[in-house]
Design a protein around this motif. Structure first.
Motif, short mmCIF file in Angstrom:
data_model
loop_
_atom_site.label_atom_id
_atom_site.label_comp_id
_atom_site.label_asym_id
_atom_site.label_seq_id
_atom_site.Cartn_x
_atom_site.Cartn_y
_atom_site.Cartn_z
N LEU A 124 -13.73 32.40 22.41
CA LEU A 124 -13.98 30.81 22.80
C LEU A 124 -12.95 30.02 21.61
O LEU A 124 -12.92 28.77 21.70
CB LEU A 124 -15.11 30.33 22.79
CG LEU A 124 -16.04 31.04 23.86
CD1 LEU A 124 -17.36 30.30 23.74
CD2 LEU A 124 -15.57 30.78 25.31
N LYS A 127 -14.40 26.29 20.17
CA LYS A 127 -15.28 25.52 21.34
C LYS A 127 -16.51 24.94 20.58
O LYS A 127 -17.39 25.73 20.06
CB LYS A 127 -15.43 26.49 22.60
CG LYS A 127 -16.00 25.57 23.69
CD LYS A 127 -15.75 26.37 25.07
CE LYS A 127 -15.88 25.43 26.28
NZ LYS A 127 -17.35 25.26 26.84
N HIS A 131 -21.78 30.17 20.34
CA HIS A 131 -21.36 30.84 21.20
C HIS A 131 -22.53 31.85 21.80
O HIS A 131 -23.09 32.30 20.92
CB HIS A 131 -20.26 31.44 20.50
CG HIS A 131 -19.36 30.40 20.25
ND1 HIS A 131 -17.99 31.16 19.94
CD2 HIS A 131 -19.06 29.27 20.15
CE1 HIS A 131 -17.12 30.03 19.70
NE2 HIS A 131 -17.80 28.83 19.91
N GLU A 144 -18.68 35.40 27.45
CA GLU A 144 -19.18 34.43 26.27
C GLU A 144 -18.85 33.04 26.81
O GLU A 144 -18.20 32.52 27.44
CB GLU A 144 -18.24 34.61 25.01
CG GLU A 144 -18.68 33.66 23.89
CD GLU A 144 -17.74 34.03 22.48
OE1 GLU A 144 -16.84 34.92 22.75
OE2 GLU A 144 -18.09 33.37 21.61
N PHE A 145 -19.92 32.30 26.47
CA PHE A 145 -19.80 30.86 26.81
C PHE A 145 -20.24 29.90 25.86
O PHE A 145 -21.17 30.45 24.79
CB PHE A 145 -20.54 30.62 27.99
CG PHE A 145 -22.34 30.59 28.09
CD1 PHE A 145 -22.56 31.45 28.22
CD2 PHE A 145 -22.91 29.31 27.76
CE1 PHE A 145 -24.23 31.76 27.97
CE2 PHE A 145 -24.01 29.28 27.62
CZ PHE A 145 -24.84 30.56 27.66
#
Ligand SMILES: [Zn+2]
Ligand SMILES: [Zn+2]
Ligand SMILES: [Zn+2]
Length: 185
Positions: A124, A127, A131, A144-145
């Motif tokens: 990411l 971001k 995570h 992953e987000f």
């Protein structure tokens, strides 16, 4: 890139003369290999820039661990990392590997997957929000987000308990869309 393509072209022509295989096929294979190596180095380069920006030296062991994580298709244990680096004739001891993984974790360059204990490179970048991962218990696929609003909601919930949150650590276990569909059949 022009020069690179020219070289690939020439190389594949010569190679085709020797092997008799079609030019087109070879160009496709070679471009795939060139493209793949470019992508890999870009990801590693981005991590190297983050290390430097934070004032950390890009030592050989740090670079080797970055490369091992980058090429991996699944979470790696420190033992896996030691073996992969060892295959290239280099030895890293466990203390070094743990220290590097700890640093990478703090800089969001890599994360520990809670359900299996392995480490993966961060996908990411910078971001906002913690995570986290969704992990398929069937095929092991991970995604992953990060969601800033989810973090804020959790903060509020903890505040209700009189708690001041600094960081969130959580993971969802279940089935990915493919495995879920197969299971329904
Ligand atoms: Zn990440
Ligand atoms: Zn799955
Ligand atoms: Zn958070």
């Amino acid at each position: 890139m022009q020069l690179l393509l020219g070289n690939v072209n020439r190389f594949s022509k010569n190679f085709a003369k020797i092997t008799g295989r079609k030019n087109k096929e070879l160009i496709a294979i070679l471009l795939h290999l060139v493209f793949r190596s470019c992508i890999i180095s870009l990801v590693v380069q981005a991590s190297i820039r983050i290390l430097q920006a934070q004032g950390y030296k890009v030592t050989k062991p740090r670079r080797q661990v970055l490369e091992a994580l980058d090429e991996a298709q699944k979470p790696l244990s420190p033992y896996d990392i030691q073996r992969l680096v060892g295959e290239q004739g280099k030895h890293l001891n466990h203390v070094t590997i743990y220290r590097i993984l700890d640093l990478f974790g703090r800089l969001n360059l890599a994360h520990r997957v809670l359900s299996n204990g392995g480490f993966v490179k961060c996908s990411l970048g910078e971001k906002e929000g913690c995570h986290r991962f969704v992990v398929c218990r069937q095929c092991g696929a991970i995604q992953e987000f990060a969601d800033k609003e989810l973090c804020q909601e959790e903060d509020k919930f903890a505040e209700g308990l009189g708690f001041h949150t600094e960081y969130h650590l959580s993971e969802s276990s279940g089935l990915c869309s493919d495995c879920y569909r197969k299971q329904l059949k």
